[in-house]
Design a protein around this motif. Structure first.
Motif, PDB file in Angstrom:
ATOM      1  N   GLN A 253       7.189  -2.115   2.903  1.00  0.00           N
ATOM      2  CA  GLN A 253       6.459  -3.385   2.934  1.00  0.00           C
ATOM      3  C   GLN A 253       6.597  -4.177   1.651  1.00  0.00           C
ATOM      4  O   GLN A 253       6.454  -5.397   1.650  1.00  0.00           O
ATOM      5  CB  GLN A 253       4.983  -3.080   3.212  1.00  0.00           C
ATOM      6  CG  GLN A 253       4.131  -4.250   3.612  1.00  0.00           C
ATOM      7  CD  GLN A 253       2.739  -3.807   4.021  1.00  0.00           C
ATOM      8  OE1 GLN A 253       2.489  -2.618   4.241  1.00  0.00           O
ATOM      9  NE2 GLN A 253       1.818  -4.729   4.114  1.00  0.00           N
ATOM     10  N   ALA A 254       6.855  -3.480   0.543  1.00  0.00           N
ATOM     11  CA  ALA A 254       6.861  -4.155  -0.765  1.00  0.00           C
ATOM     12  C   ALA A 254       8.258  -4.136  -1.363  1.00  0.00           C
ATOM     13  O   ALA A 254       8.500  -3.560  -2.418  1.00  0.00           O
ATOM     14  CB  ALA A 254       5.863  -3.477  -1.701  1.00  0.00           C
TER      15      ALA A 254
ATOM     16  N   MET B 198       0.057  -0.890  -4.819  1.00  0.00           N
ATOM     17  CA  MET B 198       1.423  -1.331  -4.544  1.00  0.00           C
ATOM     18  C   MET B 198       1.426  -2.691  -3.848  1.00  0.00           C
ATOM     19  O   MET B 198       2.161  -3.606  -4.230  1.00  0.00           O
ATOM     20  CB  MET B 198       2.142  -0.298  -3.671  1.00  0.00           C
ATOM     21  CG  MET B 198       3.552  -0.680  -3.286  1.00  0.00           C
ATOM     22  SD  MET B 198       4.313   0.499  -2.148  1.00  0.00           S
ATOM     23  CE  MET B 198       3.486   0.059  -0.611  1.00  0.00           C
ATOM     24  N   LEU B 199       0.572  -2.843  -2.841  1.00  0.00           N
ATOM     25  CA  LEU B 199       0.530  -4.105  -2.094  1.00  0.00           C
ATOM     26  C   LEU B 199      -0.116  -5.216  -2.913  1.00  0.00           C
ATOM     27  O   LEU B 199       0.271  -6.386  -2.804  1.00  0.00           O
ATOM     28  CB  LEU B 199      -0.226  -3.909  -0.780  1.00  0.00           C
ATOM     29  CG  LEU B 199       0.403  -2.917   0.201  1.00  0.00           C
ATOM     30  CD1 LEU B 199      -0.419  -2.830   1.475  1.00  0.00           C
ATOM     31  CD2 LEU B 199       1.843  -3.298   0.509  1.00  0.00           C
ATOM     32  N   ALA B 200      -1.088  -4.874  -3.743  1.00  0.00           N
ATOM     33  CA  ALA B 200      -1.705  -5.889  -4.605  1.00  0.00           C
ATOM     34  C   ALA B 200      -0.686  -6.440  -5.592  1.00  0.00           C
ATOM     35  O   ALA B 200      -0.604  -7.643  -5.834  1.00  0.00           O
ATOM     36  CB  ALA B 200      -2.901  -5.275  -5.347  1.00  0.00           C
TER      37      ALA B 200
ATOM     38  N   GLU C 230      -1.627  -8.366   4.281  1.00  0.00           N
ATOM     39  CA  GLU C 230      -0.825  -7.216   3.872  1.00  0.00           C
ATOM     40  C   GLU C 230      -1.518  -5.875   4.153  1.00  0.00           C
ATOM     41  O   GLU C 230      -0.881  -4.937   4.634  1.00  0.00           O
ATOM     42  CB  GLU C 230      -0.445  -7.319   2.391  1.00  0.00           C
ATOM     43  CG  GLU C 230       0.503  -8.465   2.065  1.00  0.00           C
ATOM     44  CD  GLU C 230       1.877  -8.357   2.737  1.00  0.00           C
ATOM     45  OE1 GLU C 230       2.208  -7.288   3.292  1.00  0.00           O
ATOM     46  OE2 GLU C 230       2.612  -9.359   2.720  1.00  0.00           O
ATOM     47  N   LEU C 231      -2.811  -5.764   3.862  1.00  0.00           N
ATOM     48  CA  LEU C 231      -3.504  -4.502   4.152  1.00  0.00           C
ATOM     49  C   LEU C 231      -3.555  -4.223   5.656  1.00  0.00           C
ATOM     50  O   LEU C 231      -3.253  -3.095   6.087  1.00  0.00           O
ATOM     51  CB  LEU C 231      -4.909  -4.506   3.536  1.00  0.00           C
ATOM     52  CG  LEU C 231      -4.962  -4.300   2.016  1.00  0.00           C
ATOM     53  CD1 LEU C 231      -6.385  -4.519   1.497  1.00  0.00           C
ATOM     54  CD2 LEU C 231      -4.477  -2.911   1.620  1.00  0.00           C
ATOM     55  N   PRO C 232      -3.906  -5.207   6.505  1.00  0.00           N
ATOM     56  CA  PRO C 232      -3.854  -4.959   7.950  1.00  0.00           C
ATOM     57  C   PRO C 232      -2.442  -4.661   8.461  1.00  0.00           C
ATOM     58  O   PRO C 232      -2.264  -3.845   9.374  1.00  0.00           O
ATOM     59  CB  PRO C 232      -4.391  -6.256   8.561  1.00  0.00           C
ATOM     60  CG  PRO C 232      -5.256  -6.845   7.493  1.00  0.00           C
ATOM     61  CD  PRO C 232      -4.565  -6.495   6.215  1.00  0.00           C
ATOM     62  N   VAL C 233      -1.413  -5.308   7.871  1.00  0.00           N
ATOM     63  CA  VAL C 233      -0.033  -5.037   8.290  1.00  0.00           C
ATOM     64  C   VAL C 233       0.329  -3.582   8.015  1.00  0.00           C
ATOM     65  O   VAL C 233       1.015  -2.929   8.812  1.00  0.00           O
ATOM     66  CB  VAL C 233       0.953  -5.994   7.575  1.00  0.00           C
ATOM     67  CG1 VAL C 233       2.394  -5.476   7.681  1.00  0.00           C
ATOM     68  CG2 VAL C 233       0.873  -7.379   8.182  1.00  0.00           C
ATOM     69  N   ALA C 234      -0.130  -3.052   6.892  1.00  0.00           N
ATOM     70  CA  ALA C 234       0.149  -1.641   6.574  1.00  0.00           C
ATOM     71  C   ALA C 234      -0.368  -0.732   7.681  1.00  0.00           C
ATOM     72  O   ALA C 234       0.270   0.268   8.030  1.00  0.00           O
ATOM     73  CB  ALA C 234      -0.476  -1.272   5.232  1.00  0.00           C
ATOM     74  N   GLU C 235      -1.516  -1.077   8.246  1.00  0.00           N
ATOM     75  CA  GLU C 235      -2.073  -0.279   9.345  1.00  0.00           C
ATOM     76  C   GLU C 235      -1.207  -0.405  10.599  1.00  0.00           C
ATOM     77  O   GLU C 235      -0.971   0.580  11.308  1.00  0.00           O
ATOM     78  CB  GLU C 235      -3.508  -0.733   9.641  1.00  0.00           C
ATOM     79  CG  GLU C 235      -4.202   0.053  10.739  1.00  0.00           C
ATOM     80  CD  GLU C 235      -4.335   1.545  10.427  1.00  0.00           C
ATOM     81  OE1 GLU C 235      -4.359   2.341  11.385  1.00  0.00           O
ATOM     82  OE2 GLU C 235      -4.400   1.922   9.235  1.00  0.00           O
TER      83      GLU C 235
END
Length: 925
Positions: free
Chosen positions: A658-659, A441-443, A525-530
């Motif tokens: 986020q998306a 999704m984030l990619a 984006e991946l660190p923000v998800a955390e």
């Protein structure tokens, strides 16, 4: 802005039938209309970017208009014999193509379209109606546009005026006057379009034309007087309904109209029967597990425009061959589970997904876990199915206990789809998911933010494969069953496919990224998800008693406002009834309606924009606006928030999406903590209920004038840069520049003007918008803008360069390289193109601000963890971070927090973060 695409299937059925002849299937069945409509839909699917869609057909039998007028459509010839079988088969084919199809008894397709368009418009969505029906022009407004693919015609407000000579809100009057021979709606005899336009230009509306019938001389005047008895009926017959009850057809509202994946196998069978050979080959390529051309079968056949003139996302890599055979297995025995653990020992990365009982992640219970190891190879572990659905299952707690080391291991990389949700689900069982290395999704959000990011859509775009949908297994609406009741064979195929496809898609998306995008994906984006997971888990403490007091106060104020409205109106009425309010404002009170927005039915709108226009001059609209504002505040927050407190944590836990926004901004849902009004006293009071526990304080930090600072950086304007570097009051400096006076002589009113200009230009505001905002004439507004650009030439140059760049490449970028696509930048619709140009100017600033606050969130959480602090991040609201801080850490946080935020990026202007402290959020902000 989300877009709803509506297709008038009945209109296009007839037009396609007569546009193309002599086409038939091998068995002799005529297919010209079917082919024409499907071909139109395949073009629309890719030519018109949209989030929701529907194709609407007329239901068989009479409708309410026949009850009003027995001869309605009585002169229409019966449906041609060659068209009847095509009309019967077309809706099924359209549905298989992935279009939600609607037919509603008792009304026409126009009324269903009108209702959906009205609902979407009220929700702030953009609506595109594909039709050739002139009646639909009555629906057109700022957000609703008509397109006719057969004539390549687009009708916005300007287009309607150019084509018909009247405004969209006058179309019903216009059609009632000229009549409609096709539908047997009587008009005024010998009154053609020119006469109707002339009358409406002079008198404004049908009602006024009728009132002045005696003033119109000659034969046509006599005809008008003769038509007076039936004109109200004609008006009623032509008026498209916008209030059709669609609850049964759309149990989930607009969500029922999401784009869907075509059903390739069923389509292939139909194409074989109908003799559509080229489409059959393409469908077979899709069914062949991606070995064919791939992509969207219903893409346009025409060649794309040159690259320099069209917005083009990164090229999609060739669809990789799928495995010849799928290996999806259920793990239901100890032996199989032991083999799975051994496989996990040897694995370095897996696809991961959970099946649960709820979309509310913090309260969801596990039904099963799926793990993918390679394309086409995945397992499903049923853990919470009913005995009937899965007679043999392993013990949930035993399985989780033995999977925990793998799930918590950073060595074993996990890839999924919206893994933040799964992270919450595992945390519900005391497992902290680590090693999150990829999220499809984030990619997708990184490289194609303007498209949808659901797994079904991603599988269609990037694998060329259909997915098993949740609804196909569980149904929908009131009859929907729990996933726990799905038989294990079907559940395994569905769940394993989710993990498998997420693993495959994420890998392909990552290969399509350039260096900047890959950096943003992996390091932002991946660190923000955390960080979002942590914030959602922390939740925020709510003072129920404070909200109860506010609800009581708001209730009393609403009663007072209601009584005040009754006194002004001279009678009691339903303040929430547009019809009653319309009658009082424009009927009883006689408020002039010239220039006010009209509804689809021809009446004057009573929406917020209209009331705001009237409020300065009339007391009742002002009272209604106050009433609506307080009622929304009460129902959405003071009444609702206490009900949303989690019984286990005692806190409210929002979900951050986020998306969603193409600019990178986060969205907050259930509850929406980012939308609490701050400009009204009552709205600010709601923030008092967001409190810290005993021994702690609320700390709020937000960036000061962040988008203006980014404008200075992007434009490189020397005057603006210098003002920020000197720490000046930028609005005072702008006022001094625009008014040609010393900064110390700037009045508060002049500073307000300058502030409006500064922020207005960021959002692409022109002279008309500025004039309206400041309450001045257009000439004065133009003079202010001219003086502004003369003093800040770098800003003017940036705006021009940005519009040209957007037109050349179809997108703009943030400072850190986030691409912001602008599908409307090449639109033939002037309003849409102008809107895209305004977005092109603002998007880099808003997007860069989003990237900055995200970077700050990541850095702040890293600091809190590394230093072992007990302070918690609890909310993010646009440019603001909110923390819950123990008093012992207060001094440290007040000093360190702005320092971290100001170092989130190196720019040509200094960043400034301002910190506030209080017992509650209002005090701290």
């Amino acid at each position: 802005m989300n877009t709803l695409l509506l297709v008038d299937g009945s209109s296009y059925l007839y037009r396609a039938f007569y546009a193309m002849t002599h086409l038939s299937a091998p068995d002799g069945t005529p297919t010209n209309a079917v082919y024409g409509v499907l071909n139109m839909l395949r073009r629309l699917r890719t030519d018109v970017p949209h989030d929701y869609c529907a194709c609407v057909f007329d239901a068989k039998g009479s409708n309410f208009r026949h009850e009003l007028f027995a001869d309605y459509k009585a002169t229409r010839p019966p449906m041609p014999d060659d068209l009847r079988p095509q009309a019967d088969m077309l809706p099924e084919l359209v549905a298989l193509m992935g279009w939600p199809v609607l037919k509603v008894a008792g009304v026409e397709a126009d009324d269903v379209i009108g209702t959906l368009a009205h609902q979407a418009d009220e929700a702030g969505m953009k609506v595109i109606v594909s039709t050739g029906d002139k009646d639909m022009a009555q629906l057109v407004n700022e957000r609703i546009t008509l397109v006719n693919t057969m004539s390549n015609e687009t009708l916005d407000i300007e287009g309607v005026v150019n084509k018909f000579g009247v405004r969209p809100e006058q179309i019903i009057d216009y059609l009632a006057l000229i009549g409609d021979k096709v539908d047997n709606v009587p008009g005024v005899e010998k009154c053609g379009p020119k006469t109707a336009v002339k009358w409406l230009a002079e008198y404004g509306s049908l009602q006024n034309v009728m009132a002045h019938a005696a003033d119109i001389k000659g034969k046509v005047g006599e005809n008008l007087q003769a038509a007076l008895p039936h004109l109200p009926l004609s008006y009623q017959l032509i008026t498209i309904k916008t209030d059709v009850d669609l609850q049964q057809e759309l149990p989930e509202g607009m969500q029922s109209l999401h784009r869907r994946t075509p059903k390739w196998e069923a389509l292939a069978e139909h194409f074989q029967t109908l003799g559509f050979k080229s489409w059959l080959k393409e469908a077979e390529a899709q069914i062949g597990n991606g070995n064919g051309r791939g992509g969207d079968l219903f893409a346009a056949e025409t060649a794309p425009p040159p690259a320099a003139a069209v917005a083009a996302p990164p090229p999609v890599p060739e669809i990789a061959p799928a495995p010849d055979k799928l290996d999806y297995r259920a793990i239901t025995t100890e032996t199989a589970f032991a083999e799975l653990l051994a496989k996990l020992d040897a694995a370095t990365a897996v696809g991961l997904d959970t099946e649960t009982t709820s979309l509310d992640a913090i309260n969801a219970a596990l039904v099963g876990i799926s793990i993918a190891f390679a394309p086409g190879e995945a397992v499903y572990i049923p853990l919470g199915h009913t005995p009937t659905a899965a007679p043999e299952q392993l013990d949930l707690h035993e399985v989780l206990g033995r999977l925990k080391p793998y799930l918590e291991s950073g060595r074993l990389k996990k890839i999924g789809q919206n893994l933040k949700y799964d992270e919450h689900v595992f945390y519900n069982y005391g497992i902290k998911l680590n090693g999150i290395a990829g999220d499809a999704m984030l990619a997708s959000y990184i490289i194609e933010s303007h498209l949808g990011h659901g797994l079904d859509e991603l599988a269609e775009r990037w694998l060329g494969l259909p997915t098993i949908t949740y609804e196909s297994l569980c149904g929908k609406g009131a009859k929907q069953i729990s996933f726990a009741d799905v038989a294990i064979e079907q559940a395994t195929e569905y769940a394993a496919q989710d993990a498998d496809f997420a693993l495959r898609i994420e890998g392909r998306l990552k290969t399509a990224m350039d260096a900047k995008q890959l950096e943003m994906y992996q390091n932002l984006e991946l660190p923000v998800a955390e960080v979002l997971f942590v914030m959602e888990r922390n939740g925020v403490l709510i003072d129920k008693d404070e909200l109860a007091r506010q609800s009581h106060t708001l209730g009393s104020e609403l009663v007072q406002l209601e009584q005040q409205a009754y006194e002004i109106a001279g009678q009691p009425f339903n303040l929430n009834s547009p019809k009653q309010l319309q009658e009082i404002l424009f009927g009883k009170m006689g408020i002039p309606t010239k220039g006010l927005k009209k509804t689809a039915s021809g009446g004057v709108s009573t929406n917020e924009a209209v009331l705001e226009t009237l409020a300065p001059d009339y007391p009742l609209p002002s009272v209604i606006l106050q009433n609506r504002s307080l009622a929304k505040l009460k129902s959405t927050y003071t009444d609702k928030l206490p009900e949303m407190i989690n019984p286990h944590s005692g806190r409210v836990h929002t979900t951050y999406a986020q998306a969603v926004a193409i600019t990178g901004r986060l969205a907050s849902n259930n509850p929406n903590l980012q939308n609490i009004p701050i400009r009204t006293e009552a709205g600010r009071k709601v923030r008092r209920a967001f409190i810290a526990p005993e021994g702690s304080k609320i700390v709020s930090a937000d960036y000061s004038q962040i988008e203006l600072r980014i404008m200075a950086h992007l434009s490189g304007d020397k005057t603006l840069l210098q003002a920020f570097k000197n720490g000046e009051d930028v609005h005072r400096r702008t006022a001094a520049e625009v008014f040609g006076i010393a900064p110390e002589n700037v009045s508060s009113e002049q500073r307000r003007y300058a502030k409006t200009i500064n922020f207005g230009l960021i959002y692409g505001m022109g002279q008309y918008g500025l004039a309206k905002s400041l309450g001045i004439d257009n000439l004065s507004a133009k003079s202010f803008i001219d003086r502004y650009f003369a003093r800040y030439p770098g800003v003017a140059d940036y705006m021009q360069r940005t519009k040209e760049l957007a037109a050349a490449q179809g997108y703009v970028e943030t400072v850190s390289g986030r691409r912001l696509y602008l599908p409307g930048i090449h639109s033939k619709n002037g309003n849409e193109r102008a809107g895209a140009e305004r977005a092109a100017i603002n998007a880099p600033m808003q997007g860069t601000a989003s990237d900055l606050i995200k970077r700050a969130m990541v850095d702040v959480l890293a600091w809190l963890v590394s230093d072992g602090l007990k302070s918690k991040l609890i909310m993010q609201v646009h440019d603001e971070l909110v923390l819950e801080v123990p008093e012992a850490e207060l001094g440290l946080v007040q000093a360190k927090l702005p320092e971290i935020m100001q170092k989130a990026a190196v720019m040509d202007v200094p960043l400034l973060a301002e910190v506030g402290v209080g017992e509650n959020w209002e005090e701290a902000h």
